[in-house]
Scaffold this motif. Structure first.
Motif, mmCIF file in Angstrom:
data_model
loop_
_atom_site.group_PDB
_atom_site.id
_atom_site.type_symbol
_atom_site.label_atom_id
_atom_site.label_comp_id
_atom_site.label_asym_id
_atom_site.label_seq_id
_atom_site.Cartn_x
_atom_site.Cartn_y
_atom_site.Cartn_z
ATOM 1 N N GLU A 71 0.846 -1.184 0.000
ATOM 2 C CA GLU A 71 0.000 0.000 0.000
ATOM 3 C C GLU A 71 0.886 1.241 0.000
ATOM 4 O OE1 GLU A 71 -3.859 1.445 -0.168
ATOM 5 O OE2 GLU A 71 -3.485 -0.636 0.430
ATOM 6 N N VAL A 72 0.891 1.994 -1.096
ATOM 7 C CA VAL A 72 1.801 3.142 -1.199
ATOM 8 C C VAL A 72 1.038 4.396 -1.614
ATOM 9 C CG1 VAL A 72 3.831 1.751 -1.781
ATOM 10 C CG2 VAL A 72 2.404 2.679 -3.614
ATOM 11 N N VAL A 73 1.580 5.525 -1.159
ATOM 12 C CA VAL A 73 1.126 6.845 -1.596
ATOM 13 C C VAL A 73 2.346 7.602 -2.070
ATOM 14 C CG1 VAL A 73 0.127 9.049 -0.885
ATOM 15 C CG2 VAL A 73 -0.851 6.911 -0.037
ATOM 16 N N ILE A 74 2.313 8.072 -3.313
ATOM 17 C CA ILE A 74 3.438 8.811 -3.899
ATOM 18 C C ILE A 74 3.041 10.271 -4.030
ATOM 19 C CG2 ILE A 74 4.997 9.013 -5.875
ATOM 20 C CD1 ILE A 74 4.482 6.073 -6.470
ATOM 21 N N LEU A 75 3.892 11.148 -3.494
ATOM 22 C CA LEU A 75 3.624 12.577 -3.543
ATOM 23 C C LEU A 75 4.112 13.170 -4.858
ATOM 24 C CD1 LEU A 75 4.584 13.601 0.097
ATOM 25 C CD2 LEU A 75 2.388 12.787 -0.791
ATOM 26 N N GLY B 242 -1.508 3.224 -4.637
ATOM 27 C CA GLY B 242 -1.592 1.871 -5.159
ATOM 28 C C GLY B 242 -1.451 0.802 -4.092
ATOM 29 N N ASN B 243 -1.812 -0.433 -4.475
ATOM 30 C CA ASN B 243 -1.599 -1.617 -3.646
ATOM 31 C C ASN B 243 -1.510 -2.816 -4.559
ATOM 32 O OD1 ASN B 243 -4.301 -2.323 -4.352
ATOM 33 N ND2 ASN B 243 -5.065 -1.110 -2.628
ATOM 34 N N GLU B 244 -1.460 -3.987 -3.985
ATOM 35 C CA GLU B 244 -1.286 -5.194 -4.793
ATOM 36 C C GLU B 244 -2.449 -5.393 -5.759
ATOM 37 O OE1 GLU B 244 -0.692 -8.403 -2.136
ATOM 38 O OE2 GLU B 244 1.229 -7.643 -1.375
ATOM 39 N N ALA B 245 -3.622 -4.883 -5.417
ATOM 40 C CA ALA B 245 -4.788 -5.096 -6.274
ATOM 41 C C ALA B 245 -4.809 -4.161 -7.483
ATOM 42 C CB ALA B 245 -6.066 -4.908 -5.455
ATOM 43 N N GLY B 246 -4.168 -3.045 -7.375
ATOM 44 C CA GLY B 246 -4.206 -2.110 -8.496
ATOM 45 C C GLY B 246 -3.505 -0.810 -8.168
ATOM 46 N N PHE B 247 -3.560 0.123 -9.122
ATOM 47 C CA PHE B 247 -2.853 1.387 -8.972
ATOM 48 C C PHE B 247 -3.741 2.495 -9.505
ATOM 49 C CE2 PHE B 247 1.337 2.059 -7.437
ATOM 50 C CZ PHE B 247 1.658 3.368 -7.769
ATOM 51 N N THR B 248 -3.899 3.529 -8.714
ATOM 52 C CA THR B 248 -4.722 4.667 -9.109
ATOM 53 C C THR B 248 -3.832 5.845 -9.440
ATOM 54 O OG1 THR B 248 -6.502 3.947 -7.642
ATOM 55 C CG2 THR B 248 -6.562 6.237 -8.403
ATOM 56 N N LEU C 245 5.971 9.329 -10.456
ATOM 57 C CA LEU C 245 6.175 7.879 -10.416
ATOM 58 C C LEU C 245 7.597 7.540 -10.842
ATOM 59 C CD1 LEU C 245 5.075 5.011 -10.054
ATOM 60 C CD2 LEU C 245 4.318 5.097 -12.442
ATOM 61 N N PHE C 246 8.066 8.179 -11.925
ATOM 62 C CA PHE C 246 9.445 7.958 -12.334
ATOM 63 C C PHE C 246 10.412 8.351 -11.224
ATOM 64 C CE2 PHE C 246 13.164 10.422 -13.754
ATOM 65 C CZ PHE C 246 13.982 9.352 -14.122
ATOM 66 N N LEU C 247 10.196 9.499 -10.588
ATOM 67 C CA LEU C 247 11.093 9.937 -9.516
ATOM 68 C C LEU C 247 11.124 8.932 -8.374
ATOM 69 C CD1 LEU C 247 10.254 13.762 -9.308
ATOM 70 C CD2 LEU C 247 12.262 12.698 -10.348
ATOM 71 N N ALA C 248 9.971 8.397 -8.028
ATOM 72 C CA ALA C 248 9.917 7.412 -6.942
ATOM 73 C C ALA C 248 10.733 6.177 -7.286
ATOM 74 C CB ALA C 248 8.464 7.038 -6.656
ATOM 75 N N TRP C 249 10.568 5.668 -8.508
ATOM 76 C CA TRP C 249 11.367 4.516 -8.932
ATOM 77 C C TRP C 249 12.853 4.866 -8.994
ATOM 78 C CZ3 TRP C 249 10.547 -0.299 -8.554
ATOM 79 C CH2 TRP C 249 9.295 -0.859 -8.739
ATOM 80 N N ARG C 250 13.158 6.046 -9.539
ATOM 81 C CA ARG C 250 14.565 6.446 -9.642
ATOM 82 C C ARG C 250 15.223 6.503 -8.269
ATOM 83 N NH1 ARG C 250 15.991 12.544 -10.642
ATOM 84 N NH2 ARG C 250 15.421 12.442 -8.433
ATOM 85 N N ASN C 251 14.551 7.093 -7.288
ATOM 86 C CA ASN C 251 15.133 7.191 -5.950
ATOM 87 C C ASN C 251 15.425 5.820 -5.362
ATOM 88 O OD1 ASN C 251 14.830 9.948 -6.210
ATOM 89 N ND2 ASN C 251 12.963 10.051 -4.981
ATOM 90 N N CYS D 221 5.929 -0.192 -14.973
ATOM 91 C CA CYS D 221 5.278 1.041 -15.409
ATOM 92 C C CYS D 221 4.548 0.843 -16.731
ATOM 93 C CB CYS D 221 6.315 2.162 -15.549
ATOM 94 S SG CYS D 221 7.031 2.734 -13.996
ATOM 95 N N ARG D 222 5.203 0.136 -17.656
ATOM 96 C CA ARG D 222 4.589 -0.093 -18.965
ATOM 97 C C ARG D 222 3.287 -0.864 -18.820
ATOM 98 N NH1 ARG D 222 7.767 -4.145 -21.354
ATOM 99 N NH2 ARG D 222 6.167 -5.513 -20.536
ATOM 100 N N GLU D 223 3.271 -1.886 -17.952
ATOM 101 C CA GLU D 223 2.074 -2.700 -17.766
ATOM 102 C C GLU D 223 0.919 -1.885 -17.197
ATOM 103 O OE1 GLU D 223 3.593 -5.704 -15.218
ATOM 104 O OE2 GLU D 223 4.797 -6.660 -16.805
ATOM 105 N N ARG D 224 1.227 -0.784 -16.535
ATOM 106 C CA ARG D 224 0.199 0.071 -15.943
ATOM 107 C C ARG D 224 -0.084 1.298 -16.802
ATOM 108 N NH1 ARG D 224 2.478 -3.139 -12.757
ATOM 109 N NH2 ARG D 224 1.438 -3.968 -10.895
#
Length: 975
Positions: free
Chosen positions: A469-473, A495-501, A509-515, A605-608
């Motif tokens: 369960e995540v919240v990205i600012l 987002g969570n395991e069931a899906g991503f809003t 989102l890119f910044l979160a992955w990059r960090n 990311c591509r899948e979403r």
């Protein structure tokens, strides 16, 4: 509308010099030709006017020199450039620590977060070690002798060069232990490179193995500080300066001596003299022990030479005394007016003249006076220059060389040495009364806490977007578990395991992955570093350490790693290459592991449906691997290029798509295909290679398909529109209400498009046309540039603010009376937004920087009483504004933006700057009442209700009170 091109004064003079009698090499001293350049800024001199400011390589980042670990010798590095890749102090620094001594015997140096200084403490001379961060005193050792001291450090081995000996000390576990001693006489400070020490003296250059402290080679040389420049293939060029009296010439001359070193890193080190070059006559025969040589090159144009600084005066056929010579290959040289210690940065030599002018000399012999003594920032003084990550420290002030902005000035600083960048976000300097002082950037990032043993503990890794369960600012941070729920407008993804809003755009989102992935990469680099350190392959360790810092390694963690190298000899065993190959295989495995993480994140990311974030992550995956193929990620990225991408059918489509996506992602921009209905909005015929791009607020048609240029314009333009929306409280408009923007390749195409409507095209760099509901711009080149060297993106943000107000705020309706007073507010808000907002993805949204260009110019005008009376400004109508001249006016030199000469400020441009200053005052210095009054004035003007004596509606009791408050505010800016 923004003022466009105007004539400008470019100061700068050149010396054409020659010796009176041909020297033995048959070469003449010569001066460069006066090639006048259009740009006013230091950056503008370096890059084409069509490029956005800030595009210089390495500006604001690390230099990319592998193996750099500190300011470990006089003038910083082996090449004596006085530059460092440490993170620079960009805000006014505060004093972090101070140690008082009787005297400072040598400029301090650093290695691994530890500062070494030779000092006099009471009756004793000592070598003292401090922690760069915090200033904790760690260790000391008593020094002998009475004369001058030279100081350097290599992998925790401190080198002290006294009048007749070299002594080395090993630092480990908070102790300085004596290691070895070598007798001899040398001049000048030591230089070190790859475990070798270089000293000149008595006409001879000595190469000394630091581990054994024994001389391994000598060659003919001069004196002073030796420069060492890698030449490829394990070679290096060594340079020194000296004096000579050639038999065929009368008098004494300054000479440059070059030698070649081979076999670096082996037991077969060899040193041989290559050539000497006679430069120019000296006023007196004297030792050159205080001189130095630094490499000076313009690799893009295949030009290289040396900066030779002499402690004795140089003769020339011109007037004055010179101390710095700039030889270029074997063809000749130039005398420079620089008399202070100078820096070599990119292709420039930067320093101060005897007249306290800040001068930059370029390869080719050209130089410019950027700032005269009278026009330096208030409280600034000339001083010896040093550089950290593209920021020049100039005594008691600092300048960002990428955009020529003055970052800070502390009038109370009285350094007796240069400001020495000895660690990230920090400098150290000595005072004339024997104190060592450490300064720190107030915005320096928090460091990892030290454990009980004094070593830094690792910061917890950032959470990944796929971590439950995540919240990205909006800034890319993933909230820790259990953190309070932020306001909805701050959330970009949930987002969570069931899906991503998706509630925001892809860039967070890119910044979160990059960090998260950079933290993973740093961990693997650290593990590999330890493997190399265990077998003492220090060149590999330094390479990895520099890379880890680029990816965000904490400075305390870096200090811990550097401590693993301290006091140990480099590996020179017979099987060293076998060990290297074994650990490189281990390194490759670790890199493949992280590369797989990048690819998996991109796939996620591509899948979403997050194609932009996926593309940039695929692009970054290429850089993790050391060489080798990247066909898989290139193919994956190519598959994400949409049909609208103009170069989708080209062979290099994947590379182009990745490059464009990196530029466009922060603004959430996308391409419009030629079949898109938006192309039908164009009434004119456009070139086949023109492109169209959409953002949330903009529809941009451009005849210049330049990713870097358009990326900068979109980030600035889109970000400014969002900022205007925040100021005005305007909700986002539906997509069909995007603001139309058209960018032309040059002024001629722009004017042709305007046709008879272009009454202002002869002086504007871009404009918004309410009748067409279109904003038009051209890429400025040469004389068509903005009069204050502003780039296209700044002009674009200004005009788009007009566009936004008309279309979004007023709904395309306005009751502007050409004779209505109060026109200042229309241009004031546009200039305010353009100045204050940087760009999406670069900085937080703030509107309170008082050093921006418009306020800087307004403050200078106020000093000479050249402003419009405020009552007249407030009551000026659009028709009266059109009558203001775009030529003539006082000349001023901005203090917070370095410029090559004074700038002529016409009445029209003065209006812009004063209007922006008033907008700033109301928005930032008069509280909520001032903001409300500003917005009322804006609404009233657009609705045709502005009355004369505008100071009343803004909340002042009288015109005199308003005038006094504005001028008092500008006096504060002037200081």
């Amino acid at each position: 509308m923004r003022q466009g091109a105007s004539k400008r004064l470019e100061q700068g003079f050149l010396l054409s010099l020659c010796v009176q009698e041909e020297c033995s090499m048959g070469k003449l001293l010569r001066g460069g030709d006066d090639r006048r350049r259009p740009s006013l800024s230091l950056l503008g001199w370096l890059v084409a006017a069509s490029l956005a400011i800030g595009a210089l390589p390495h500006a604001g980042g690390r230099s990319g020199r592998e193996g750099e670990t500190g300011w470990n010798q006089h003038r910083g590095d082996a090449a004596a450039t006085a530059t460092s890749s440490f993170r620079a102090i960009r805000s006014t620094p505060g004093e972090e620590w101070r140690h008082d001594f009787g005297a400072i015997l040598a400029e301090p140096v650093s290695w691994g977060g530890v500062v070494y200084a030779a000092v006099k403490e009471g009756p004793q001379r000592k070598l003292v070690a401090f922690r760069a961060s915090g200033g904790e005193r760690l260790a000391s050792a008593v020094l002998g002798g009475k004369g001058p001291v030279g100081l350097a450090v290599w992998q925790g081995t401190a080198i002290v060069v006294a009048e007749d000996e070299i002594v080395t000390y090993a630092y480990a576990a908070n102790r300085l232990a004596f290691r070895k001693r070598l007798k001899g006489k040398w001049d000048g400070p030591p230089s070190v490179h790859e475990g070798l020490l270089f000293l000149a003296g008595g006409g001879e250059l000595s190469c000394i193995d630091l581990e054994r402290l024994s001389v391994v080679g000598t060659a003919e040389a001069g004196g002073g500080r030796v420069s060492v420049c890698p030449a490829g293939g394990g070679d290096a060029i060594l340079s020194s300066c000296g004096v000579a009296s050639p038999p065929r010439l009368r008098g004494t001359y300054l000479a440059l001596h070059l030698a070649r070193l081979t076999g670096i890193g082996t037991k077969e080190v060899s040193l041989r003299h290559e050539r000497s070059q006679i430069l120019t006559m000296v006023d007196e025969r004297a030792a050159i022990s205080a001189g130095y040589v630094a490499r000076w090159a313009d690799e893009d144009h295949g030009v290289e030479g040396w900066l030779v600084h002499s402690p004795v005066g140089l003769r020339s056929s011109g007037k004055g005394t010179y101390y710095t010579v700039l030889p270029q290959s074997e063809e000749g040289c130039w005398l420079s007016p620089i008399v202070t210690d100078a820096v070599v940065w990119e292709r420039l030599v930067l320093g101060f003249s005897a007249d306290s002018e800040l001068v930059a000399f370029e390869t080719g012999g050209r130089y410019r006076v950027f700032v005269s003594a009278a026009d330096m920032p208030a409280g600034a003084r000339p001083g010896p220059a040093t550089i950290a990550s593209g920021v020049a420290y100039l005594g008691n002030w600092a300048v960002d060389l990428a955009d020529s902005r003055v970052l800070w000035c502390r009038a109370d600083l009285r350094p007796a040495t240069p400001l020495l960048p000895l660690a990230d976000d920090r400098v150290v300097y000595a005072t004339a009364d024997g104190a060592l002082v450490g300064l720190v950037d107030p915005n320096a990032p928090a460091e990892a806490p030290a454990d009980a043993g004094g070593e830094a503990g690792a910061l917890p890794p950032p959470r990944r977007p796929d971590d439950g369960e995540v919240v990205i600012l909006a800034d890319g941070r993933v909230l820790p578990r259990g953190a309070p729920e932020p306001p909805p407008e701050e959330i970009a993804f949930r987002g969570n395991e069931a899906g991503f809003t998706v509630t925001g755009e892809e860039h967070p989102l890119f910044l979160a992955w990059r960090n998260a992935l950079h933290a993973e990469l740093v961990g693997e680099i650290e593990a590999t570093f330890r493997s190399y350190a265990k077998v003492r392959l220090f060149d590999e360790c330094r390479r990895l350490l520099a890379e880890a810092k680029d990816y965000g390694l904490d400075s305390r963690q870096a200090t811990t790693l550097e401590g693993l190298l301290a006091g140990k000899p480099a590996n020179q065993s017979g099987n060293v290459e076998d060990q290297r190959r074994r650990i490189r295989a281990e390194e490759d495995e670790r890199r493949e592991k992280v590369r797989s993480s990048f690819v998996a994140a991109a796939d996620w990311c591509r899948e979403r449906g997050q194609r932009g974030a996926a593309t940039v992550l695929y692009s970054h995956a290429r850089h993790v691997r050391r060489g080798g193929e990247n066909a898989d990620v290139i193919e994956a990225a190519a598959a994400l290029a949409p049909a609208e991408f103009p170069w989708r059918a080209e062979k290099d489509a994947a590379e182009r798509w990745m490059a464009w996506t990196e530029e466009l992602l922060p603004a959430a921009a996308s391409f419009c295909g030629r079949e898109d209905p938006d192309w039908k909005r164009l009434e004119e015929s456009w070139p086949a290679d023109a492109i169209a791009l959409r953002t949330k607020n903009l529809l941009v048609f451009s005849q210049a398909p330049d990713a870097a240029l358009l990326g900068r314009c979109l980030r600035k333009g889109e970000g400014s529109m969002r900022a205007v929306g925040e100021i005005l409280g305007v909700a986002a408009a539906p997509e069909e209400e995007r603001l139309q923007v058209r960018i032309y390749t040059d002024r001629e195409a722009y004017q042709a498009a305007l046709g008879e409507k272009g009454d202002a095209a002869d002086w504007s760099a871009g404009l918004f046309s309410p009748a067409e509901n279109v904003s038009r711009f051209f890429v400025p080149r040469g004389k068509d540039g903005d009069p204050l060297a502003r780039s296209l993106d700044g002009v674009l943000a200004h005009e788009l603010t007009h566009h936004y107000l008309f279309r979004r705020w007023m709904g395309g309706r306005q009751a502007l009376d050409p004779d209505q007073p109060g026109f200042w507010v229309v241009e004031g808000i546009a200039e305010f937004v353009s100045d204050q907002f940087l760009e999406l993805g670069r900085a937080e949204r703030r509107f309170d920087d008082p050093t921006v260009l418009s306020l800087d110019v307004a403050a200078r005008l106020a000093e000479t009483d050249s402003l419009l009376p405020l009552a007249a400004l407030l009551d000026l109508s659009p028709r009266a504004f059109q009558g203001l001249s775009g030529e003539g006016g006082p000349r001023v030199r901005p203090r917070y933006t370095l410029a090559a000469g004074e700038v002529e400020i016409s009445p029209r441009h003065a209006f812009y700057c004063e209007a922006a200053a008033l907008a700033f005052l109301l928005w930032n210095r008069r509280g909520e009442e001032g903001r409300a009054a500003f917005l009322r004035a804006l609404r009233d003007h657009y609705e045709g209700r502005t009355a004369a004596e505008g100071w009343k509606a803004l909340g002042w009791e009288s015109a005199a009170a308003a005038e006094a408050e504005l001028r008092a505010f500008l006096r504060g800016v002037a200081r």
